[in-house]
Design a protein around this motif. Structure first.
Motif, mmCIF file in Angstrom:
data_model
loop_
_atom_site.group_PDB
_atom_site.id
_atom_site.type_symbol
_atom_site.label_atom_id
_atom_site.label_comp_id
_atom_site.label_asym_id
_atom_site.label_seq_id
_atom_site.Cartn_x
_atom_site.Cartn_y
_atom_site.Cartn_z
ATOM 1 N N THR A 25 7.334 -30.418 -8.282
ATOM 2 C CA THR A 25 5.929 -30.112 -8.005
ATOM 3 C C THR A 25 5.852 -29.192 -6.794
ATOM 4 O OG1 THR A 25 5.756 -32.102 -6.641
ATOM 5 C CG2 THR A 25 4.982 -32.288 -8.905
ATOM 6 N N VAL A 26 4.774 -28.419 -6.755
ATOM 7 C CA VAL A 26 4.479 -27.585 -5.590
ATOM 8 C C VAL A 26 2.986 -27.731 -5.261
ATOM 9 C CG1 VAL A 26 6.280 -25.841 -5.950
ATOM 10 C CG2 VAL A 26 4.076 -25.573 -7.087
ATOM 11 N N THR A 27 2.651 -27.453 -4.007
ATOM 12 C CA THR A 27 1.243 -27.496 -3.583
ATOM 13 C C THR A 27 0.858 -26.120 -3.061
ATOM 14 O OG1 THR A 27 1.614 -29.768 -2.852
ATOM 15 C CG2 THR A 27 -0.436 -28.723 -2.150
ATOM 16 N N ASN A 28 -0.264 -25.602 -3.522
ATOM 17 C CA ASN A 28 -0.658 -24.255 -3.082
ATOM 18 C C ASN A 28 -1.627 -24.319 -1.898
ATOM 19 O OD1 ASN A 28 -3.209 -24.791 -4.086
ATOM 20 N ND2 ASN A 28 -3.104 -23.333 -5.767
ATOM 21 N N SER A 29 -2.151 -23.152 -1.518
ATOM 22 C CA SER A 29 -2.998 -23.042 -0.317
ATOM 23 C C SER A 29 -4.227 -23.932 -0.369
ATOM 24 C CB SER A 29 -3.499 -21.603 -0.159
ATOM 25 O OG SER A 29 -2.460 -20.737 0.114
ATOM 26 N N TYR A 50 6.443 -17.115 -6.002
ATOM 27 C CA TYR A 50 6.288 -16.275 -4.814
ATOM 28 C C TYR A 50 5.250 -16.857 -3.844
ATOM 29 C CZ TYR A 50 9.120 -12.864 -7.424
ATOM 30 O OH TYR A 50 10.111 -12.239 -8.124
ATOM 31 N N CYS A 51 4.057 -16.292 -3.784
ATOM 32 C CA CYS A 51 3.213 -16.627 -2.630
ATOM 33 C C CYS A 51 2.448 -17.941 -2.796
ATOM 34 C CB CYS A 51 2.246 -15.483 -2.335
ATOM 35 S SG CYS A 51 0.763 -15.479 -3.357
ATOM 36 N N GLY A 52 1.735 -18.316 -1.732
ATOM 37 C CA GLY A 52 1.042 -19.595 -1.696
ATOM 38 C C GLY A 52 -0.226 -19.674 -2.514
ATOM 39 N N VAL A 53 -0.610 -18.581 -3.192
ATOM 40 C CA VAL A 53 -1.758 -18.696 -4.094
ATOM 41 C C VAL A 53 -1.439 -19.736 -5.170
ATOM 42 C CG1 VAL A 53 -3.302 -17.484 -5.693
ATOM 43 C CG2 VAL A 53 -2.460 -16.318 -3.666
ATOM 44 N N GLY A 54 -0.166 -19.746 -5.598
ATOM 45 C CA GLY A 54 0.274 -20.796 -6.517
ATOM 46 C C GLY A 54 -0.206 -20.609 -7.940
ATOM 47 N N CYS A 55 -0.106 -19.400 -8.454
ATOM 48 C CA CYS A 55 -0.612 -19.123 -9.804
ATOM 49 C C CYS A 55 0.206 -19.852 -10.873
ATOM 50 C CB CYS A 55 -0.543 -17.624 -10.082
ATOM 51 S SG CYS A 55 -1.586 -16.668 -8.979
ATOM 52 N N GLY A 56 -0.499 -20.264 -11.919
ATOM 53 C CA GLY A 56 0.166 -20.864 -13.069
ATOM 54 C C GLY A 56 0.687 -19.779 -14.002
ATOM 55 N N VAL A 57 1.858 -20.018 -14.568
ATOM 56 C CA VAL A 57 2.429 -19.048 -15.507
ATOM 57 C C VAL A 57 2.824 -19.757 -16.797
ATOM 58 C CG1 VAL A 57 3.331 -17.498 -13.720
ATOM 59 C CG2 VAL A 57 4.787 -19.339 -14.588
ATOM 60 N N VAL A 116 -2.436 -7.342 -0.602
ATOM 61 C CA VAL A 116 -1.010 -7.132 -0.814
ATOM 62 C C VAL A 116 -0.249 -8.463 -0.865
ATOM 63 C CG1 VAL A 116 1.027 -6.332 0.454
ATOM 64 C CG2 VAL A 116 -0.896 -4.795 0.088
ATOM 65 N N ALA A 117 -0.585 -9.357 0.051
ATOM 66 C CA ALA A 117 0.212 -10.575 0.188
ATOM 67 C C ALA A 117 -0.290 -11.738 -0.674
ATOM 68 C CB ALA A 117 0.251 -11.007 1.648
ATOM 69 N N HIS A 118 -1.580 -11.738 -1.013
ATOM 70 C CA HIS A 118 -2.155 -12.793 -1.860
ATOM 71 C C HIS A 118 -3.074 -12.129 -2.883
ATOM 72 C CE1 HIS A 118 -1.184 -14.853 1.995
ATOM 73 N NE2 HIS A 118 -0.785 -15.822 1.192
ATOM 74 N N PRO A 119 -2.502 -11.327 -3.781
ATOM 75 C CA PRO A 119 -3.340 -10.445 -4.609
ATOM 76 C C PRO A 119 -4.372 -11.166 -5.474
ATOM 77 C CG PRO A 119 -1.037 -9.784 -4.719
ATOM 78 C CD PRO A 119 -1.066 -11.094 -4.011
ATOM 79 N N ILE A 120 -4.064 -12.350 -5.953
ATOM 80 C CA ILE A 120 -5.054 -13.011 -6.817
ATOM 81 C C ILE A 120 -6.235 -13.519 -5.981
ATOM 82 C CG2 ILE A 120 -5.410 -14.937 -8.441
ATOM 83 C CD1 ILE A 120 -3.804 -12.412 -9.521
ATOM 84 N N VAL A 121 -5.984 -13.906 -4.753
ATOM 85 C CA VAL A 121 -7.094 -14.221 -3.845
ATOM 86 C C VAL A 121 -7.957 -12.972 -3.645
ATOM 87 C CG1 VAL A 121 -7.600 -14.625 -1.389
ATOM 88 C CG2 VAL A 121 -6.136 -16.214 -2.629
ATOM 89 N N GLN A 152 4.246 -19.155 1.661
ATOM 90 C CA GLN A 152 5.236 -19.449 0.629
ATOM 91 C C GLN A 152 4.670 -20.388 -0.442
ATOM 92 O OE1 GLN A 152 9.442 -19.392 1.942
ATOM 93 N NE2 GLN A 152 8.568 -20.224 3.809
ATOM 94 N N PRO A 153 5.338 -20.425 -1.598
ATOM 95 C CA PRO A 153 4.767 -21.163 -2.719
ATOM 96 C C PRO A 153 4.655 -22.661 -2.482
ATOM 97 C CG PRO A 153 7.021 -20.484 -3.205
ATOM 98 C CD PRO A 153 6.610 -19.772 -1.958
ATOM 99 N N ASN A 154 5.523 -23.204 -1.606
ATOM 100 C CA ASN A 154 5.423 -24.648 -1.380
ATOM 101 C C ASN A 154 5.578 -25.010 0.090
ATOM 102 O OD1 ASN A 154 4.910 -27.238 -2.356
ATOM 103 N ND2 ASN A 154 7.083 -27.737 -2.415
#
Ligand code: SF4
Length: 907
Positions: free
Chosen positions: A454-458, A11-18, A176-181, A334-336
């Motif tokens: 690969t993806v790059t986050n914020s 989902y969002c650009g925070v780019g959390c690892g799962v 709401v949009a970047h909750p982990i931030v 966005q995530p990437n």
């Protein structure tokens, strides 16, 4: 056997690892990766429910084609599909030239996918018509960084949040949009009582609740706000003259301009108290380390680039950049989107942050790819691309991993463009998006949990994305589809070197080629490899060959990637918004996001619990605007402007100024009988970034009388059954002037259909709905009919369980019934109350409060589990409450302690 695979949230650009848990070849669970630097094990609601989206019901599993637009889709083989696509594209290119075709791709693709799309368009076909939905999201941030700092590189990291003395959130709602931030912001507040938080947002958003100062500026007045703050900084001697002299240019010219923004005037433009403007500027200067977090509120504007630049000026003027806790930090949507920017996957960019407009850069990439040239003619950016589709300048379009028939502004024009296109290819994981209705050819792509790359986050951090399971049916990876198509197209165009141009056997080979394009560039990643990312985990760029780590923070030495090494102040002036409210459209409709949903909801819209906060599109309004229109919460309104119209339920919400309304942008034609808020947005674009003004639109709002309501709540045996029912019931949305459909519930999913009509719903339509919702039975039926008042209600109950309710003509009980059905709380003896005309639940149905927002666990559920003998660990094991972001653990502990006290007292 259970296994876990490391990947990232999509989902969002925070780019959390799962960590994706699989069992017998299917995705069974997900948890935050404790080793991922972006989230350290935390996840928000969306991330924590990712495993629940791994349902094949709406997946596109096989290539399909339509013989005629609007006709039935027929399954075809991959060979047939790609041969047809190659033939149609080749014929179009031969007849009308390379610029007659276009690619519209997505910030949700992997970097590797993006790279091959870009090479296909610019390297093989010879057109720069490749743009992306990142144009709607981050292109003003790109242009803002480039105009001021010289390169598209967010200089900060999440670690800076904890080191800041002031956090300035402007045009963003990270709660709401970047909750982990936002969890990091909460952590920073807890760790530092002196931390100041300012939120500039026309609406008192969820993020503003934590603010020491909320600046509810008028929509589109960001530049006046920032110029006003700079005026105060200059006049009160709060700028850093040494930093300005040593590391910047253009300050005097800008200082001349901001003389025109004295506090009283700037505050008046913004519609805020002068004292608040003064306070904001003084705090910014005095904090020791000011960190700005910003996103779509600045970007989605016809002045988006200058909005960004004006904010960055505050950092340059005070030297608050390149040091811990300070800097302008654009939060990526966005995530990437970052990865797409890195490979130049936009109509005006080239690989590795090169500029298409720079002949030397074009020559470098032509040499690198081994093609004669990269075309100089600029490509069409998103809005223009669809306009050109409508005029016929572009004839064939390839859309990948995005849904322009919902996300672009001015939907009527976009849908006309898609209808007018000669050939539309849609490469997608989901087969039911609005754009799918316009596709001649549909190509199934792999989705989250299935992809490689690969993806790059914020914060410039590159993570590996790994597959946990195989894609369903014949779905293929996006890069594979592109490479296969490119080879076929190249042969049809007699391109002798196409196999050499697209030699890749896997995503890693593409990554390695992309890596080489970055050598010597600001984002140099020549020191990275899949093996290193495998061994050492995610890494921030730049990470050049020979480095042992990426860079946490940029510009620490005060040198910027410009010709003279200095950052630039840009002459920016406040200008009116593109769509100014006027007599015929006096309300500013702001669009935003909901905590639990993502974009057009093609993925989150399949998970019932993600609708538990809101399962119906609501338009939030100021009470005065409502009174002026004789409206109460729950009434229906018609929202209109020259571009479109929608009928929606209105709700009085605190936090909005008079003259402003607010609605989430997620709702579209899959859930209501309108394409949603974006349909009304204007397609004016920023002249530098070409990003459209999606964030607000001038509209008229008027009451609409549809006095005959209808509500159906149907329990389903499984989520797949609910999805199938929802898909079938969508066909009835158009039968009503107002209709919505959504999911709801937890273990026992519900489908909720609401409608309203001007006249009593006729018996034939009710019978048709009953059949659709499985309510056309006498088995367990309770019926109430009052023909005089056009009321027709029916409930189906079996074995003491309410399975479904249809309320026509009067629907007061729908709210508590839905909740009681979801919680399975309705005592068998009370089922007859299902048809009662009461908005109030019976006393046995307890009101509930959601305690754990990530796992959607209510206090009622916790009490039930405690009564069954669970302790804190048992609750976490059974209900998962407090196991994601952790912010509710104190509340869960409090309920456990209270329960223990009550039990002890009762003993
Ligand atoms: Fe996913 Fe939420 Fe993390 Fe964004 S904050 S990447 S949506 S888990």
């Amino acid at each position: 056997m259970k296994t876990e695979v490391k990947s990232t949230c999509c989902y969002c650009g925070v780019g959390c690892g799962v960590l994706i848990e699989t069992e017998e070849g299917r995705i069974a669970g997900v948890r935050g990766d404790p080793e991922h630097p972006a989230n350290r094990g935390r996840l928000c609601t969306k991330g924590a429910t990712l495993h629940l989206t791994a349902d094949p019901t709406y997946r596109l599993q096989y290539p399909e084609r339509r013989a005629t637009r609007g006709g039935e889709r027929q399954r075809v083989s991959w060979d047939a599909a790609l041969d047809e696509a190659a033939e149609r594209f080749a014929a179009t290119i031969r007849a009308h030239g390379p610029d007659s075709v276009a690619f519209y791709i997505s910030g949700q693709l992997m970097t590797e996918d993006y790279y091959v799309f870009n090479k296909l368009a610019k390297g093989l076909i010879g057109t720069n018509n490749v743009d992306t939905n990142s144009r709607l999201c981050m292109s003003s941030a790109v242009a803002g960084y480039k105009q001021t700092l010289g390169a598209d590189a967010p200089p900060c990291s999440y670690a800076d949040i904890l080191q800041a003395g002031l956090i300035f959130i402007a045009g963003a709602n990270p709660a709401v949009a970047h909750p982990i931030v936002f969890r990091y912001i909460e952590d920073a507040r807890a760790a530092n009582p002196d931390l100041k938080i300012i939120v500039a947002d026309p609406r008192r958003s969820e993020s503003a609740e934590i603010a020491d100062l909320h600046l509810p500026i008028k929509p589109g007045t960001d530049i006046a706000l920032f110029n006003g703050m700079l005026n105060i900084l200059i006049n009160e001697g709060l700028v850093d003259p040494d930093y300005i002299a040593a590391h910047t240019t253009g300050f005097e010219a800008l200082a001349d301009i901001v003389k025109n923004y004295p506090p009283a005037i700037a505050a008046d433009i913004c519609g805020i108290p002068t004292a608040d403007l003064l306070q904001a500027a003084r705090w910014f200067a005095a904090s020791g380390a000011s960190l700005s977090l910003y996103c779509q509120g600045l970007n989605q504007s016809a002045h988006g680039t200058h909005n960004n630049a004006a904010l960055i000026h505050l950092h340059l003027a005070t030297g608050q950049i390149g040091r811990p806790g300070a800097g302008p930090f654009s939060l990526t949507g966005q995530p990437n989107a970052m990865g797409g920017r890195e490979v130049g996957g936009l109509a005006n960019l080239l690989s590795a942050h090169r500029d298409l407009g720079n002949p030397a850069h074009r020559a470098e990439m032509a040499r690198f790819w081994g093609v004669p040239f990269v075309p100089a003619r600029p490509g069409k950016s998103a809005v223009d691309l669809f306009k050109s589709l409508k005029t016929g300048e572009i004839k064939a379009v390839w859309i990948a991993c995005t849904n322009p028939a919902q996300s672009l502004p001015n939907q009527a024009a976009v849908r006309e463009a898609l209808q007018a296109a000669e050939f539309v290819v849609l490469q997608e994981a989901y087969g039911n998006t609005d754009t799918a209705d316009y596709a001649d050819l549909l190509l199934p792509a792999s989705g989250w949990g299935e992809k490689h790359g690969t993806v790059t986050n914020s914060e410039r951090c590159i993570s590996r994305v790994r597959p946990a399971v195989a894609a369903p049916g014949e779905a293929r990876h996006d890069w594979e589809i592109v490479v296969d198509f490119a080879r076929r197209l190249g042969r049809k165009l007699d391109h002798a070197g196409v196999d050499r141009l697209f030699p890749y056997d896997d995503a890693e080979a593409i990554f390695n080629e992309h890596r080489e394009t970055t050598r010597g560039r600001d984002l140099d990643i020549t020191g990275l490899s899949y093996a290193l990312l495998e061994a050492d985990g995610p890494q921030q760029w730049p990470y050049p060959e020979g480095a042992s780590a990426g860079k946490v923070r940029l510009y620490e030495d005060g040198r910027f990637p410009t010709a003279d090494g200095r950052a630039r102040f840009v002459a920016v002036e406040h200008r009116p918004t593109a769509d100014v409210p006027a007599e015929e459209a006096p309300i500013s409709l702001l669009s935003g996001r909901m905590r639990d949903h993502w974009h057009g909801m093609s993925r989150t819209g399949t998970v019932p619990r993600l609708f538990n906060l809101e399962d119906e599109p609501l338009l939030a309004m100021h009470p005065c605007d409502m009174r002026h229109r004789n409206l109460e919460s729950g009434d229906l309104v018609r929202v209109t402007n020259a571009r479109g119209a929608m009928t929606v339920r209105v709700a009085e919400r605190p936090g909005l100024q008079r003259g402003r309304a607010w609605m989430p942008m997620h709702w579209g034609s899959q859930f209501m009988n309108s394409p949603g808020a974006n349909a009304l947005a204007c397609d004016a674009v920023d002249p530098y970034s070409m990003q459209p003004e999606l964030k607000h639109a001038a509209v008229q709002i008027a009451r609409v009388d549809l006095p005959y309501p209808l509500a159906i709540v149907r329990r389903c045996a499984s989520r797949s059954d609910a999805l199938v029912l929802m898909q079938e019931a969508r066909s009835k949305i158009a039968a009503f002037p107002y209709a919505t459909i959504a999911l709801y519930g937890r273990s026992s999913p519900l489908v909720v259909f609401r409608a309203a009509a001007a006249a009593a719903v006729d018996d034939a339509l009710i019978a048709e709905l009953d059949r659709l919702f499985g309510m056309d039975t006498d088995d367990g039926a309770i019926v109430y009919v009052d023909a005089r008042r056009s009321i027709a209600k029916k409930a189906i109950a079996r074995e003491g369980r309410l399975l479904g309710v249809r309320l026509a003509g009067e629907t007061l009980a729908q709210g508590w019934l839905k909740q009681a059905m979801a919680e399975d709380e309705l005592d068998a003896s009370l089922i007859r109350l299902a048809l009662a005309p009461s908005a109030k639940p019976p006393v046995t149905v307890a009101p509930r409060n959601i305690v754990c927002k990530c796992a959607d666990v209510s206090d009622v559920q916790i009490q039930k589990a405690l009564a069954q003998g669970a302790d804190l660990a048992g609750l976490q094991e059974k209900l998962k409450c407090g196991t994601f972001c952790g912010s509710c653990v104190p509340d869960v502990k409090r309920i456990v302690a209270q329960y223990g006290t009550q039990e002890a007292a009762a003993a």
